[in-house]
Design a protein around this motif. Structure first.
Motif, PDB file in Angstrom:
ATOM      1  N   VAL A 131       0.854  -1.183   0.000  1.00 53.23           N
ATOM      2  CA  VAL A 131       0.000   0.000   0.000  1.00 53.23           C
ATOM      3  C   VAL A 131       0.890   1.233   0.000  1.00 53.23           C
ATOM      4  CG1 VAL A 131      -1.751   1.294   1.270  1.00 53.23           C
ATOM      5  CG2 VAL A 131      -1.857  -1.201   1.212  1.00 53.23           C
ATOM      6  N   GLY A 132       0.522   2.216  -0.810  1.00 49.65           N
ATOM      7  CA  GLY A 132       1.291   3.452  -0.829  1.00 49.65           C
ATOM      8  C   GLY A 132       2.173   3.559  -2.062  1.00 49.65           C
ATOM      9  N   THR A 133       3.158   4.423  -1.976  1.00 48.69           N
ATOM     10  CA  THR A 133       3.985   4.730  -3.144  1.00 48.69           C
ATOM     11  C   THR A 133       4.964   3.604  -3.479  1.00 48.69           C
ATOM     12  OG1 THR A 133       5.503   6.340  -4.117  1.00 48.69           O
ATOM     13  CG2 THR A 133       5.754   5.896  -1.771  1.00 48.69           C
ATOM     14  N   THR A 134       5.233   3.455  -4.767  1.00 47.95           N
ATOM     15  CA  THR A 134       6.371   2.647  -5.233  1.00 47.95           C
ATOM     16  C   THR A 134       7.272   3.502  -6.104  1.00 47.95           C
ATOM     17  OG1 THR A 134       4.870   1.797  -6.933  1.00 47.95           O
ATOM     18  CG2 THR A 134       5.321   0.374  -5.065  1.00 47.95           C
ATOM     19  N   TYR A 135       6.849   4.719  -6.354  1.00 46.69           N
ATOM     20  CA  TYR A 135       7.612   5.833  -6.918  1.00 46.69           C
ATOM     21  C   TYR A 135       8.043   5.652  -8.365  1.00 46.69           C
ATOM     22  CZ  TYR A 135      10.679   9.863  -7.191  1.00 46.69           C
ATOM     23  OH  TYR A 135      11.257  11.038  -7.559  1.00 46.69           O
ATOM     24  N   GLY A 136       8.821   4.613  -8.686  1.00 43.50           N
ATOM     25  CA  GLY A 136       9.335   4.470 -10.049  1.00 43.50           C
ATOM     26  C   GLY A 136       9.305   3.024 -10.493  1.00 43.50           C
ATOM     27  N   GLY A 137       9.965   2.756 -11.619  1.00 44.42           N
ATOM     28  CA  GLY A 137      10.007   1.406 -12.148  1.00 44.42           C
ATOM     29  C   GLY A 137       8.720   0.967 -12.800  1.00 44.42           C
ATOM     30  N   HIS A 138       7.820   1.909 -13.084  1.00 42.63           N
ATOM     31  CA  HIS A 138       6.495   1.527 -13.543  1.00 42.63           C
ATOM     32  C   HIS A 138       6.464   1.080 -15.005  1.00 42.63           C
ATOM     33  CE1 HIS A 138       4.445   3.945 -10.068  1.00 42.63           C
ATOM     34  NE2 HIS A 138       5.141   2.909  -9.666  1.00 42.63           N
ATOM     35  N   ILE A 139       7.440   1.487 -15.810  1.00 43.87           N
ATOM     36  CA  ILE A 139       7.480   1.011 -17.201  1.00 43.87           C
ATOM     37  C   ILE A 139       7.697  -0.490 -17.241  1.00 43.87           C
ATOM     38  CG2 ILE A 139       8.743   1.116 -19.391  1.00 43.87           C
ATOM     39  CD1 ILE A 139       9.444   4.011 -18.749  1.00 43.87           C
ATOM     40  N   ILE A 140       8.599  -0.987 -16.414  1.00 47.46           N
ATOM     41  CA  ILE A 140       8.931  -2.418 -16.460  1.00 47.46           C
ATOM     42  C   ILE A 140       8.143  -3.232 -15.437  1.00 47.46           C
ATOM     43  CG2 ILE A 140      11.233  -1.983 -17.378  1.00 47.46           C
ATOM     44  CD1 ILE A 140      12.336  -2.534 -14.551  1.00 47.46           C
ATOM     45  N   ARG A 141       7.265  -2.593 -14.641  1.00 52.13           N
ATOM     46  CA  ARG A 141       6.466  -3.327 -13.667  1.00 52.13           C
ATOM     47  C   ARG A 141       5.514  -4.265 -14.400  1.00 52.13           C
ATOM     48  NH1 ARG A 141       4.819  -1.454  -8.796  1.00 52.13           N
ATOM     49  NH2 ARG A 141       6.792  -0.347  -8.848  1.00 52.13           N
ATOM     50  N   GLY A 142       5.617  -5.546 -14.143  1.00 52.33           N
ATOM     51  CA  GLY A 142       4.783  -6.537 -14.804  1.00 52.33           C
ATOM     52  C   GLY A 142       5.369  -7.106 -16.070  1.00 52.33           C
ATOM     53  N   LEU A 143       6.563  -6.676 -16.460  1.00 51.84           N
ATOM     54  CA  LEU A 143       7.143  -7.100 -17.732  1.00 51.84           C
ATOM     55  C   LEU A 143       7.459  -8.596 -17.767  1.00 51.84           C
ATOM     56  CD1 LEU A 143       7.953  -5.829 -20.444  1.00 51.84           C
ATOM     57  CD2 LEU A 143      10.202  -5.356 -19.476  1.00 51.84           C
ATOM     58  N   GLU A 144       7.710  -9.201 -16.609  1.00 47.56           N
ATOM     59  CA  GLU A 144       8.056 -10.617 -16.554  1.00 47.56           C
ATOM     60  C   GLU A 144       6.832 -11.526 -16.616  1.00 47.56           C
ATOM     61  OE1 GLU A 144      11.322 -12.239 -16.193  1.00 47.56           O
ATOM     62  OE2 GLU A 144      11.684 -10.313 -17.139  1.00 47.56           O
ATOM     63  N   SER A 146       2.242 -11.729 -17.360  1.00 48.36           N
ATOM     64  CA  SER A 146       1.252 -11.499 -18.415  1.00 48.36           C
ATOM     65  C   SER A 146       1.198 -10.022 -18.766  1.00 48.36           C
ATOM     66  CB  SER A 146      -0.127 -11.953 -17.928  1.00 48.36           C
ATOM     67  OG  SER A 146      -1.144 -11.445 -18.771  1.00 48.36           O
ATOM     68  N   PRO A 147       1.036  -9.690 -20.051  1.00 48.34           N
ATOM     69  CA  PRO A 147       0.889  -8.281 -20.413  1.00 48.34           C
ATOM     70  C   PRO A 147      -0.343  -7.636 -19.776  1.00 48.34           C
ATOM     71  CG  PRO A 147       0.481  -9.702 -22.314  1.00 48.34           C
ATOM     72  CD  PRO A 147       1.044 -10.568 -21.247  1.00 48.34           C
ATOM     73  N   ASP A 148      -1.307  -8.456 -19.354  1.00 47.34           N
ATOM     74  CA  ASP A 148      -2.479  -7.912 -18.669  1.00 47.34           C
ATOM     75  C   ASP A 148      -2.136  -7.355 -17.298  1.00 47.34           C
ATOM     76  OD1 ASP A 148      -3.926  -8.711 -20.840  1.00 47.34           O
ATOM     77  OD2 ASP A 148      -5.115 -10.227 -19.797  1.00 47.34           O
ATOM     78  N   ASP A 149      -0.929  -7.622 -16.811  1.00 48.69           N
ATOM     79  CA  ASP A 149      -0.516  -7.151 -15.495  1.00 48.69           C
ATOM     80  C   ASP A 149       0.467  -5.990 -15.558  1.00 48.69           C
ATOM     81  OD1 ASP A 149      -2.099  -9.079 -14.264  1.00 48.69           O
ATOM     82  OD2 ASP A 149      -0.494 -10.574 -14.320  1.00 48.69           O
ATOM     83  N   LEU A 150       0.714  -5.444 -16.737  1.00 47.28           N
ATOM     84  CA  LEU A 150       1.616  -4.305 -16.851  1.00 47.28           C
ATOM     85  C   LEU A 150       1.068  -3.113 -16.054  1.00 47.28           C
ATOM     86  CD1 LEU A 150       2.434  -4.571 -20.654  1.00 47.28           C
ATOM     87  CD2 LEU A 150       4.129  -4.721 -18.809  1.00 47.28           C
ATOM     88  N   MET A 151       1.941  -2.468 -15.317  1.00 46.31           N
ATOM     89  CA  MET A 151       1.518  -1.370 -14.453  1.00 46.31           C
ATOM     90  C   MET A 151       0.882  -0.229 -15.249  1.00 46.31           C
ATOM     91  SD  MET A 151       1.377  -0.193 -11.384  1.00 46.31           S
ATOM     92  CE  MET A 151       1.570   1.184 -10.273  1.00 46.31           C
ATOM     93  N   PHE A 152       1.478   0.108 -16.383  1.00 45.36           N
ATOM     94  CA  PHE A 152       0.926   1.235 -17.130  1.00 45.36           C
ATOM     95  C   PHE A 152      -0.390   0.891 -17.814  1.00 45.36           C
ATOM     96  CE2 PHE A 152       4.759   3.911 -16.656  1.00 45.36           C
ATOM     97  CZ  PHE A 152       4.104   5.108 -16.385  1.00 45.36           C
ATOM     98  N   ARG A 153      -0.668  -0.388 -18.020  1.00 47.00           N
ATOM     99  CA  ARG A 153      -2.018  -0.770 -18.455  1.00 47.00           C
ATOM    100  C   ARG A 153      -3.028  -0.272 -17.445  1.00 47.00           C
ATOM    101  NH1 ARG A 153      -5.659  -4.648 -16.743  1.00 47.00           N
ATOM    102  NH2 ARG A 153      -6.934  -5.715 -18.320  1.00 47.00           N
TER     103      ARG A 153
END
Length: 319
Positions: A131-144, A146-153
């Motif tokens: 819960v709360g901030t994770t600040y960065g890394g959002h482009i590659i969040r979920g990259l490993e 399913s594409p349905d779990d990508l953060m920027f989706r």
């Protein structure tokens, strides 16, 4: 003229090199179906920020996967008929900004809503097991996974959900809604209008999240794009998965979303931008098929741009 990227003549023809997945349309149709199942449970909490001509609220809604998303919401007082609205998105790792920045639009009779992206510098949640901030890394969040779990989706879907909430406000004219933002905010402006095609006008400024492979080729995977560099260095040092990685990033590449946009567009590009390279900006603009106008800053990079806020204000004032 100084040049960081291609000559302007080539920029005006450039369409981008990052792949678009074959199932891109199905991907976003599936994502929007998921969004339809979400109960936004909108909540308005009166703010301590007070002005005589506006009601100001901390607004919360539930996005996909259960995150509570925060936005600042300002409504003009004593407006008897339905009025226009403007939605604002912030830069990467930032937040929705100060209340006072929104007041010129409220004074013009607009409802103004400015969203905090989940997990960044504001109050919205990132519910990826924390819960709360994770600040960065959002482009590659979920990259490993399913594409349905990508953060920027999820963040792109938040923008569309927010637009629907604003359009359903009793005092807002759903046919007179505009969207604007700089950098990540520019990318989210594109995503919002692509996923909610009823948006009337948009004004993106040097948009982020475009043509990732081009950023990599230019050795500009640093600053805002630095996590691309981290990913390859730590998880794929021999680039054995390079094609797979860039193809998956294609799902959250806003140049690929540009084809869905039906709104009028006032697009601002910068030719000395070493954060969001000019070619990645033009790859979006050149794919737009709706009514569009291009503003080009030849001598500026990723920075404050004289007259831009004024021009966007004038552009939106005719909603």
């Amino acid at each position: 003229m100084p040049m960081l990227d291609m000559p302007i003549e080539e920029l005006k023809e450039y369409m981008g090199i990052n792949p678009c997945p074959e199932d891109f349309d199905e991907y976003w149709a599936r994502a929007l179906k998921e969004l339809e199942t979400v109960d936004p449970s909108v909540e308005y909490i009166p703010s301590n920020f007070k002005v005589p001509y506006a009601d100001c609220f901390d607004m919360y809604f539930t996005g996909v996967r259960g995150a509570r998303v925060h936005a600042k919401c300002l409504k003009p007082k004593n407006v008897q008929k339905k009025h226009p609205a403007i939605i604002m998105f912030h830069g990467y790792r930032g937040n929705s900004g100060d209340w006072v920045e929104k007041l010129p639009y409220v004074a013009m009779g607009f409802t103004v809503v400015a969203m905090d992206c989940r997990g960044q510098g504001g109050l919205s949640e990132d519910v990826g097991n924390n819960v709360g901030t994770t600040y960065g890394g959002h482009i590659i969040r979920g990259l490993e996974g399913s594409p349905d779990d990508l953060m920027f989706r999820h963040i792109f879907l938040d923008t569309a959900e927010l637009a629907k909430i604003v359009m359903n406000m009793e005092d807002v004219d759903a046919n007179r809604v505009g969207v604007t933002g700089y950098s990540q905010g520019g990318a989210l402006t594109i995503a919002c209008a692509a996923l909610e095609p009823r948006i009337k006008k948009i004004a993106p400024v040097y948009p982020f999240l475009s043509d990732y492979k081009r950023v990599w080729q230019m050795d500009l995977a640093k600053d805002a794009y630095e996590e691309l560099n981290y990913y390859f260095r730590f998880f794929d040092p021999l680039h054995e998965k390079e094609d797979q990685v860039f193809t998956k990033l294609g799902y959250i590449d806003v140049k690929n979303l540009a084809k869905y946009i039906k709104s009028d567009v006032l697009f601002t590009a910068t030719l000395l931008d070493n954060i969001c390279p000019p070619s990645t900006q033009f790859a979006i603009y050149n794919r737009l098929t709706s009514t569009k106008k291009l503003r080009v800053y030849n001598d500026f990079g990723h920075e404050n741009l004289p007259r831009t806020n004024d021009d966007i204000f004038k552009y939106m004032s005719s909603l």
